[in-house]
Design a protein around this motif. Structure first.
Motif, PDB file in Angstrom:
ATOM      1  N   ASP A   1       0.461  -1.379  -0.323  1.00 15.93           N
ATOM      2  CA  ASP A   1       0.509   0.443   0.038  1.00 15.93           C
ATOM      3  C   ASP A   1       0.972   1.620  -0.155  1.00 15.93           C
ATOM      4  O   ASP A   1       0.721   2.067  -0.279  1.00 15.93           O
ATOM      5  N   ALA A   2       2.375   1.640   0.454  1.00 18.67           N
ATOM      6  CA  ALA A   2       2.846   2.497   0.785  1.00 18.67           C
ATOM      7  C   ALA A   2       3.802   2.672  -0.363  1.00 18.67           C
ATOM      8  O   ALA A   2       3.831   3.900  -0.879  1.00 18.67           O
ATOM      9  N   GLN A   3       4.252   1.212  -1.251  1.00 18.04           N
ATOM     10  CA  GLN A   3       5.357   1.697  -2.199  1.00 18.04           C
ATOM     11  C   GLN A   3       3.920   1.673  -3.884  1.00 18.04           C
ATOM     12  O   GLN A   3       4.752   2.876  -4.690  1.00 18.04           O
ATOM     13  N   VAL A   4       2.223   1.741  -3.459  1.00 20.95           N
ATOM     14  CA  VAL A   4       2.314   1.861  -5.018  1.00 20.95           C
ATOM     15  C   VAL A   4       1.753   2.920  -5.002  1.00 20.95           C
ATOM     16  O   VAL A   4       1.038   3.173  -4.119  1.00 20.95           O
ATOM     17  N   PRO A   5       1.135   3.888  -5.381  1.00 21.76           N
ATOM     18  CA  PRO A   5       0.685   5.059  -6.082  1.00 21.76           C
ATOM     19  C   PRO A   5      -0.708   5.221  -5.343  1.00 21.76           C
ATOM     20  O   PRO A   5      -1.143   4.023  -5.901  1.00 21.76           O
ATOM     21  N   ASN A   6      -0.622   6.242  -4.887  1.00 22.26           N
ATOM     22  CA  ASN A   6      -2.079   6.007  -4.725  1.00 22.26           C
ATOM     23  C   ASN A   6      -3.639   6.398  -5.798  1.00 22.26           C
ATOM     24  O   ASN A   6      -4.862   5.858  -5.490  1.00 22.26           O
ATOM     25  N   ASP A   7      -2.770   7.123  -6.670  1.00 23.48           N
ATOM     26  CA  ASP A   7      -3.829   7.554  -8.317  1.00 23.48           C
ATOM     27  C   ASP A   7      -4.221   5.910  -8.532  1.00 23.48           C
ATOM     28  O   ASP A   7      -4.800   5.909  -9.973  1.00 23.48           O
ATOM     29  N   LEU A   8      -3.843   4.856  -8.048  1.00 24.15           N
ATOM     30  CA  LEU A   8      -3.678   3.412  -9.263  1.00 24.15           C
ATOM     31  C   LEU A   8      -4.166   1.901  -7.981  1.00 24.15           C
ATOM     32  O   LEU A   8      -4.117   2.103  -6.698  1.00 24.15           O
ATOM     33  N   ASP A   9      -5.404   1.668  -8.646  1.00 15.90           N
ATOM     34  CA  ASP A   9      -5.639   0.235  -8.156  1.00 15.90           C
ATOM     35  C   ASP A   9      -4.978  -0.562  -8.071  1.00 15.90           C
ATOM     36  O   ASP A   9      -4.246  -0.687  -8.722  1.00 15.90           O
ATOM     37  N   VAL A  10      -4.750  -2.101  -7.065  1.00 18.96           N
ATOM     38  CA  VAL A  10      -3.697  -2.923  -6.963  1.00 18.96           C
ATOM     39  C   VAL A  10      -4.838  -3.989  -7.133  1.00 18.96           C
ATOM     40  O   VAL A  10      -6.260  -4.455  -6.633  1.00 18.96           O
ATOM     41  N   HIS A  11      -4.643  -5.370  -8.033  1.00 19.53           N
ATOM     42  CA  HIS A  11      -5.170  -6.150  -8.742  1.00 19.53           C
ATOM     43  C   HIS A  11      -4.621  -7.104  -7.866  1.00 19.53           C
ATOM     44  O   HIS A  11      -3.493  -7.386  -8.140  1.00 19.53           O
ATOM     45  N   LEU A  12      -4.480  -8.035  -6.659  1.00 12.55           N
ATOM     46  CA  LEU A  12      -3.820  -8.362  -5.689  1.00 12.55           C
ATOM     47  C   LEU A  12      -4.709 -10.381  -6.514  1.00 12.55           C
ATOM     48  O   LEU A  12      -5.923 -10.451  -6.191  1.00 12.55           O
ATOM     49  N   ILE A  13      -3.458 -10.842  -7.127  1.00 15.96           N
ATOM     50  CA  ILE A  13      -3.732 -12.503  -7.714  1.00 15.96           C
ATOM     51  C   ILE A  13      -2.889 -13.142  -6.395  1.00 15.96           C
ATOM     52  O   ILE A  13      -1.558 -13.385  -6.118  1.00 15.96           O
ATOM     53  N   ILE A  14      -3.384 -13.843  -5.907  1.00 15.85           N
ATOM     54  CA  ILE A  14      -2.599 -14.685  -4.863  1.00 15.85           C
ATOM     55  C   ILE A  14      -3.345 -16.173  -4.614  1.00 15.85           C
ATOM     56  O   ILE A  14      -4.830 -16.271  -5.521  1.00 15.85           O
ATOM     57  N   ASP A  15      -3.125 -16.782  -3.785  1.00 16.10           N
ATOM     58  CA  ASP A  15      -4.037 -18.706  -4.031  1.00 16.10           C
ATOM     59  C   ASP A  15      -5.091 -18.531  -2.403  1.00 16.10           C
ATOM     60  O   ASP A  15      -4.896 -17.478  -1.542  1.00 16.10           O
ATOM     61  N   ASN A  16      -4.974 -19.631  -2.128  1.00 16.45           N
ATOM     62  CA  ASN A  16      -6.290 -19.979  -1.046  1.00 16.45           C
ATOM     63  C   ASN A  16      -5.574 -19.763   0.620  1.00 16.45           C
ATOM     64  O   ASN A  16      -6.230 -20.784   1.379  1.00 16.45           O
ATOM     65  N   TYR A  17      -4.308 -19.678   0.546  1.00 11.48           N
ATOM     66  CA  TYR A  17      -4.282 -20.134   1.664  1.00 11.48           C
ATOM     67  C   TYR A  17      -4.732 -19.213   2.589  1.00 11.48           C
ATOM     68  O   TYR A  17      -5.085 -17.889   2.754  1.00 11.48           O
ATOM     69  N   ALA A  18      -4.507 -20.350   4.471  1.00 10.27           N
ATOM     70  CA  ALA A  18      -5.524 -19.519   4.878  1.00 10.27           C
ATOM     71  C   ALA A  18      -5.730 -18.190   5.718  1.00 10.27           C
ATOM     72  O   ALA A  18      -6.116 -17.785   5.980  1.00 10.27           O
ATOM     73  N   THR A  19      -3.851 -17.665   5.786  1.00  8.95           N
ATOM     74  CA  THR A  19      -3.585 -16.437   6.193  1.00  8.95           C
ATOM     75  C   THR A  19      -4.336 -15.150   4.915  1.00  8.95           C
ATOM     76  O   THR A  19      -4.077 -14.118   5.822  1.00  8.95           O
ATOM     77  N   HIS A  20      -4.504 -15.360   3.907  1.00  8.31           N
ATOM     78  CA  HIS A  20      -4.943 -14.447   2.802  1.00  8.31           C
ATOM     79  C   HIS A  20      -6.402 -14.474   2.989  1.00  8.31           C
ATOM     80  O   HIS A  20      -7.143 -13.508   2.959  1.00  8.31           O
ATOM     81  N   LYS A  21      -6.832 -15.043   4.295  1.00 10.09           N
ATOM     82  CA  LYS A  21      -8.559 -14.954   4.393  1.00 10.09           C
ATOM     83  C   LYS A  21      -9.436 -14.883   5.737  1.00 10.09           C
ATOM     84  O   LYS A  21     -10.392 -15.015   6.165  1.00 10.09           O
ATOM     85  N   THR A  22      -8.082 -14.637   6.405  1.00 12.92           N
ATOM     86  CA  THR A  22      -8.713 -14.325   7.954  1.00 12.92           C
ATOM     87  C   THR A  22      -9.820 -12.862   7.942  1.00 12.92           C
ATOM     88  O   THR A  22      -9.922 -12.465   7.248  1.00 12.92           O
ATOM     89  N   LEU A  23     -10.110 -12.668   9.353  1.00 14.51           N
ATOM     90  CA  LEU A  23     -11.011 -11.597   9.498  1.00 14.51           C
ATOM     91  C   LEU A  23     -10.017 -10.745   9.600  1.00 14.51           C
ATOM     92  O   LEU A  23     -10.432  -9.509   8.545  1.00 14.51           O
TER      93      LEU A  23
END
Length: 362
Positions: free
Chosen positions: A247-269
């Motif tokens: 979030d800090a390194q991507v310019p604020n005027d750009l959307d960010v599309h993250l391609i990630i797997d289904n590991y449990a740590t990626h889906k916690t509350l």
């Protein structure tokens, strides 16, 4: 306007066209036959000999020869004629027997045939068995693994992610994100023997473990640059810290599309809440058992081959420093991985594989 003398009309039947197209698709074996098939197919489409010769980079005489051979003798004229020399000692029945034995049976004392065991079983010399296997691309000693995704949304996810690769959205950054966990800092028990003429580099087979680290990495699909961060543990807490870094390194005027797997740590509350507060982040989960679709995995393979596999590390700090140094060097002259296959091509390939392995196509 036609050039040269009038040529006999060349007409190809549907069955002949199917066989010619099969020969023409060959990429490694029987290239002479593949070229002849391409010549006939182009002549059948109405092209002149000189145009066919220019397109296929062959002589005009060669085009004329195989055009006439096909007209006179059809598909049989495409094959090489018998050449002079010592008559064959191995009959077609012997060749078929070796191929059938290889494909449909197993030796009593092993899981696969070897050249020696097949030669003993069939009464044919080992050299001949080897030639037959090579001619039919049979390699009984090799075995590979595969895994098919059972994700019910497999098709939708493939189309979504491949669409991001081939047609990235405007004013947005597509990042392939994953973790390479439990990277071991291994040191050898004896000094390395360096490369010298006649001898490869040599290391002791035993090693000392000096701890582990986990690398969180995000690959920019468009540029090939990598944002990386090492953590000693691999939890949702560390993943959230990495998201803060992105979030800090991507310019604020750009959307960010993250391609990630289904590991449990990626889906916690905690992760879902963090993402909900930042609407510019869009998450695209890969299908289960389909890590091949995440391009950062290819970059991990490069890191392993160039830095980790043969590296020696005195401590975890040393390992992490080498990883950071590798990322810095890569980012000085980044080269993106170019995705070439469309979603339809991928799904068609998987469908053919399913049909070949299960006979159902599902």
């Amino acid at each position: 306007m036609a050039r040269g003398r009038p040529k006999a009309r060349l007409i190809v039947s549907p069955s002949e066209r199917k066989q010619l197209e099969q020969w023409a698709r060959r990429r490694k074996t029987a290239q002479a036959l593949a070229t002849r098939a391409r010549i006939v197919l182009r002549c059948a489409s109405g092209m002149q000999n000189i145009d066919v010769a220019e397109e296929l980079d062959v002589s005009k005489q060669m085009v004329g020869k195989w055009r006439q051979r096909f007209i006179d003798r059809r598909l049989g004229g495409m094959l090489d004629e018998p050449r002079p020399g010592t008559p064959r000692k191995i009959s077609d029945e012997d060749v078929e027997r070796v191929v059938v034995q290889t494909l449909e049976t197993m030796p009593r004392d092993a899981t696969h045939w070897s050249v020696r065991s097949m030669a003993k079983k069939t009464g044919i010399s080992r050299t001949t068995v080897h030639r037959i296997w090579r001619a039919f691309s049979l390699q009984p000693h090799r075995s590979e693994t595969f895994k098919l995704s059972k994700d019910p949304l497999f098709v939708e996810k493939v189309r979504e992610i491949v669409g991001l690769y081939l047609h990235p959205p405007e004013k947005a950054l597509v990042l392939c994100v994953d973790e390479k966990s439990q990277i071991q800092a291994l040191d050898r028990t004896q000094p390395l023997l360096p490369l010298r003429p006649g001898h490869p580099e040599r290391q002791t087979h035993d090693y000392v473990r000096n701890g582990t680290t986990s690398l969180f990495a995000a690959l920019d699909v468009a540029t090939g640059k990598v944002i990386g961060e090492c953590h000693r543990r691999h939890r949702a807490v560390e993943f959230k810290k990495f998201l803060v870094t992105l979030d800090a390194q991507v310019p604020n005027d750009l959307d960010v599309h993250l391609i990630i797997d289904n590991y449990a740590t990626h889906k916690t509350l905690a992760i879902r809440r963090w993402l909900a507060k930042r609407p510019r982040f869009h998450v695209h989960f890969t299908p289960t058992s389909a890590s091949w679709i995440n391009l950062v995995e290819r970059w991990f393979a490069t890191l392993t081959a160039k830095q980790i596999r043969r590296g020696t590390f005195r401590s975890t700090h040393h390992l992490e420093a080498k990883i950071r140094e590798f990322i810095e060097i890569q980012n000085e002259d980044p080269k993106p991985f170019v995705w070439t296959k469309t979603a339809d091509q991928i799904l068609e390939s998987i469908s053919r594989f399913c049909t070949r392995t299960s006979g159902t196509g599902h």
